[in-house]
Write an enzyme that holds these catalytic residues in place. Sequence first.
Site, PDB file in Angstrom:
ATOM      1  N   VAL A 185      24.545  52.076 -14.726  1.00  0.00           N
ATOM      2  CA  VAL A 185      25.331  51.089 -13.337  1.00  0.00           C
ATOM      3  C   VAL A 185      25.134  52.018 -12.062  1.00  0.00           C
ATOM      4  O   VAL A 185      25.366  50.924 -11.253  1.00  0.00           O
ATOM      5  CB  VAL A 185      26.630  50.895 -13.927  1.00  0.00           C
ATOM      6  CG1 VAL A 185      26.846  50.090 -15.000  1.00  0.00           C
ATOM      7  CG2 VAL A 185      27.384  52.157 -14.030  1.00  0.00           C
ATOM      8  N   ASN A 223      34.284  49.595 -15.114  1.00  0.00           N
ATOM      9  CA  ASN A 223      35.249  50.696 -16.079  1.00  0.00           C
ATOM     10  C   ASN A 223      34.193  52.009 -15.982  1.00  0.00           C
ATOM     11  O   ASN A 223      34.969  53.152 -15.837  1.00  0.00           O
ATOM     12  CB  ASN A 223      35.433  50.034 -17.358  1.00  0.00           C
ATOM     13  CG  ASN A 223      35.803  51.224 -18.263  1.00  0.00           C
ATOM     14  OD1 ASN A 223      37.091  51.909 -18.109  1.00  0.00           O
ATOM     15  ND2 ASN A 223      35.089  51.965 -19.053  1.00  0.00           N
ATOM     16  N   TYR A 267      35.611  63.127  -7.531  1.00  0.00           N
ATOM     17  CA  TYR A 267      36.398  62.048  -8.506  1.00  0.00           C
ATOM     18  C   TYR A 267      37.394  61.302  -7.334  1.00  0.00           C
ATOM     19  O   TYR A 267      37.392  60.141  -7.362  1.00  0.00           O
ATOM     20  CB  TYR A 267      36.831  62.601  -9.591  1.00  0.00           C
ATOM     21  CG  TYR A 267      37.448  61.639 -10.329  1.00  0.00           C
ATOM     22  CD1 TYR A 267      36.666  60.898 -11.234  1.00  0.00           C
ATOM     23  CD2 TYR A 267      38.892  61.429 -10.724  1.00  0.00           C
ATOM     24  CE1 TYR A 267      37.071  60.000 -12.265  1.00  0.00           C
ATOM     25  CE2 TYR A 267      39.512  60.695 -11.610  1.00  0.00           C
ATOM     26  CZ  TYR A 267      38.532  59.752 -12.558  1.00  0.00           C
ATOM     27  OH  TYR A 267      39.100  58.921 -13.200  1.00  0.00           O
ATOM     28  N   ILE A 271      45.160  59.336 -19.421  1.00  0.00           N
ATOM     29  CA  ILE A 271      45.153  58.545 -20.559  1.00  0.00           C
ATOM     30  C   ILE A 271      44.371  59.194 -21.709  1.00  0.00           C
ATOM     31  O   ILE A 271      43.237  59.929 -21.328  1.00  0.00           O
ATOM     32  CB  ILE A 271      44.419  57.183 -20.254  1.00  0.00           C
ATOM     33  CG1 ILE A 271      44.846  56.284 -19.118  1.00  0.00           C
ATOM     34  CG2 ILE A 271      44.348  56.136 -21.502  1.00  0.00           C
ATOM     35  CD1 ILE A 271      46.517  56.057 -19.243  1.00  0.00           C
TER      36      ILE A 271
HETATM   37  P1  NAP Z   1      34.897  57.840 -21.140  1.00  0.00           P
HETATM   38  O1  NAP Z   1      35.654  57.857 -22.410  1.00  0.00           O
HETATM   39  O2  NAP Z   1      34.115  59.015 -20.580  1.00  0.00           O
HETATM   40  O3  NAP Z   1      34.207  56.553 -21.060  1.00  0.00           O
HETATM   41  C1  NAP Z   1      33.260  56.092 -20.074  1.00  0.00           C
HETATM   42  C2  NAP Z   1      32.061  55.465 -20.560  1.00  0.00           C
HETATM   43  O4  NAP Z   1      31.232  55.229 -19.499  1.00  0.00           O
HETATM   44  C3  NAP Z   1      31.503  56.394 -21.605  1.00  0.00           C
HETATM   45  O5  NAP Z   1      30.935  55.563 -22.651  1.00  0.00           O
HETATM   46  C4  NAP Z   1      30.377  56.713 -20.590  1.00  0.00           C
HETATM   47  O6  NAP Z   1      29.027  57.389 -21.213  1.00  0.00           O
HETATM   48  C5  NAP Z   1      29.998  55.520 -19.720  1.00  0.00           C
HETATM   49  N1  NAP Z   1      29.151  55.624 -18.742  1.00  0.00           N
HETATM   50  C6  NAP Z   1      28.922  56.770 -17.917  1.00  0.00           C
HETATM   51  N2  NAP Z   1      28.271  56.831 -16.938  1.00  0.00           N
HETATM   52  C7  NAP Z   1      27.624  55.609 -17.211  1.00  0.00           C
HETATM   53  C8  NAP Z   1      26.593  54.920 -16.243  1.00  0.00           C
HETATM   54  N3  NAP Z   1      25.830  55.518 -15.279  1.00  0.00           N
HETATM   55  N4  NAP Z   1      26.326  53.498 -16.597  1.00  0.00           N
HETATM   56  C9  NAP Z   1      26.923  52.969 -17.692  1.00  0.00           C
HETATM   57  N5  NAP Z   1      27.728  53.484 -18.438  1.00  0.00           N
HETATM   58  C10 NAP Z   1      27.927  54.945 -18.242  1.00  0.00           C
HETATM   59  O7  NAP Z   1      36.085  57.669 -19.764  1.00  0.00           O
HETATM   60  P2  NAP Z   1      37.429  56.776 -19.759  1.00  0.00           P
HETATM   61  O8  NAP Z   1      38.481  57.998 -20.086  1.00  0.00           O
HETATM   62  O9  NAP Z   1      37.350  55.827 -20.770  1.00  0.00           O
HETATM   63  O10 NAP Z   1      37.435  56.083 -18.487  1.00  0.00           O
HETATM   64  C11 NAP Z   1      37.163  54.733 -18.121  1.00  0.00           C
HETATM   65  C12 NAP Z   1      37.589  54.692 -16.743  1.00  0.00           C
HETATM   66  O11 NAP Z   1      39.078  54.934 -16.391  1.00  0.00           O
HETATM   67  C13 NAP Z   1      36.799  55.597 -15.858  1.00  0.00           C
HETATM   68  O12 NAP Z   1      36.436  54.734 -14.482  1.00  0.00           O
HETATM   69  C14 NAP Z   1      37.625  56.615 -15.175  1.00  0.00           C
HETATM   70  O13 NAP Z   1      37.433  57.194 -14.115  1.00  0.00           O
HETATM   71  C15 NAP Z   1      39.141  55.998 -15.368  1.00  0.00           C
HETATM   72  N6  NAP Z   1      39.998  56.566 -15.588  1.00  0.00           N
HETATM   73  C16 NAP Z   1      40.365  57.287 -16.901  1.00  0.00           C
HETATM   74  C17 NAP Z   1      41.523  58.207 -16.894  1.00  0.00           C
HETATM   75  C18 NAP Z   1      41.812  58.803 -17.971  1.00  0.00           C
HETATM   76  O14 NAP Z   1      42.886  59.435 -18.154  1.00  0.00           O
HETATM   77  N7  NAP Z   1      41.088  58.607 -19.136  1.00  0.00           N
HETATM   78  C19 NAP Z   1      42.444  58.030 -15.742  1.00  0.00           C
HETATM   79  C20 NAP Z   1      42.266  57.538 -14.557  1.00  0.00           C
HETATM   80  C21 NAP Z   1      41.196  56.837 -14.318  1.00  0.00           C
HETATM   81  P3  NAP Z   1      28.669  58.846 -21.307  1.00  0.00           P
HETATM   82  O15 NAP Z   1      29.699  59.330 -22.407  1.00  0.00           O
HETATM   83  O16 NAP Z   1      27.153  58.701 -21.788  1.00  0.00           O
HETATM   84  O17 NAP Z   1      28.783  59.463 -19.967  1.00  0.00           O
END
Ligand code: NAP
Length: 244
Positions: free
Chosen positions: A61, A87, A152, A185
């Site tokens: 993306v 996301n 970030y 999370i």
């Molecule tokens: P996650 O488990 O790492 O999932 C993110 C997904 O996005 C992964 O499958 C990842 O694939 C994919 N991704 C990474 N780079 C990409 C790209 N260039 N194109 C398409 N897909 C891509 O993260 P999450 O914790 O679910 O987080 C989801 C969102 O919530 C993010 O924007 C994060 O910043 C936000 N967020 C999360 C938290 C938290 O506590 N978890 C807190 C605040 C905000 P790869 O594994 O291959 O990289």
Amino acid sequence: MATAFITGSARGIGAAIALRLAKDGFNIALNDISEAMFEDNDIMEKIKAEGVECEKFICDVSSFADSEKTVKAIKERFGSIDVLVNNAGITRDGLLARMSEEQYDMVVAVNQKSVFNMSKFVGNIMMRQRSGRIINLASVAGVYGNAGQMNYSATKAAIIGMTKTVAKELGSRGVTCNAVAPGFIKTPMTDKLTEEQKNMMLGQIAMKRFGDVDDIAGVVSFLASKDAGYVTGQVIEISGGIMM
Ligand code: NAP
């Protein structure tokens, strides 16, 4: 049937949002950066079991050209894109003194430029449809800052500005744009933190527990629903009360 497109939805918060929107009756366009991300999970089967259509679209993306092609392919497959959830996101943490240019640029490309890419291409479709919902994943790090996350937190603060701008530009065409700002999370992204970091976070949370992916999916479901039709340009913190 309306269609929801969720970026980075093979796992974590994105997968939970996709499943919840499927339960709400949306056809689902999943996305992740590589096919391999879908190999060891059953997210597509779970979504199809809800009686909706589901297809995956592999795309980085952060690429403008790939994003355009992907949005075109989703529109051709489903006929409309009614909900976009930006996301996909990554972390490359490090203290400012040690953070490399590569660490900074990569996080900006994936977290921030992707929101420009997808909002532009999907936004054009939604403007023509005269309806649509864009929901962006910000973070409390973008609101309050976070040591070790200059890259970030910059992207997540940018997403808040982008959300309000898109809300102002597309509002007259019936398109809303809102952000959710999660706290801590439980996902593969946060599994990487040390026990010390986790305990420090827990001490700051009023509800004294970490969030679950469904805590985020529920609020996104509301923002995508008819009930949220007059909500736009807002940032909803989902953090169990990290700061107030
Ligand atoms: P996650 O488990 O790492 O999932 C993110 C997904 O996005 C992964 O499958 C990842 O694939 C994919 N991704 C990474 N780079 C990409 C790209 N260039 N194109 C398409 N897909 C891509 O993260 P999450 O914790 O679910 O987080 C989801 C969102 O919530 C993010 O924007 C994060 O910043 C936000 N967020 C999360 C938290 C938290 O506590 N978890 C807190 C605040 C905000 P790869 O594994 O291959 O990289």
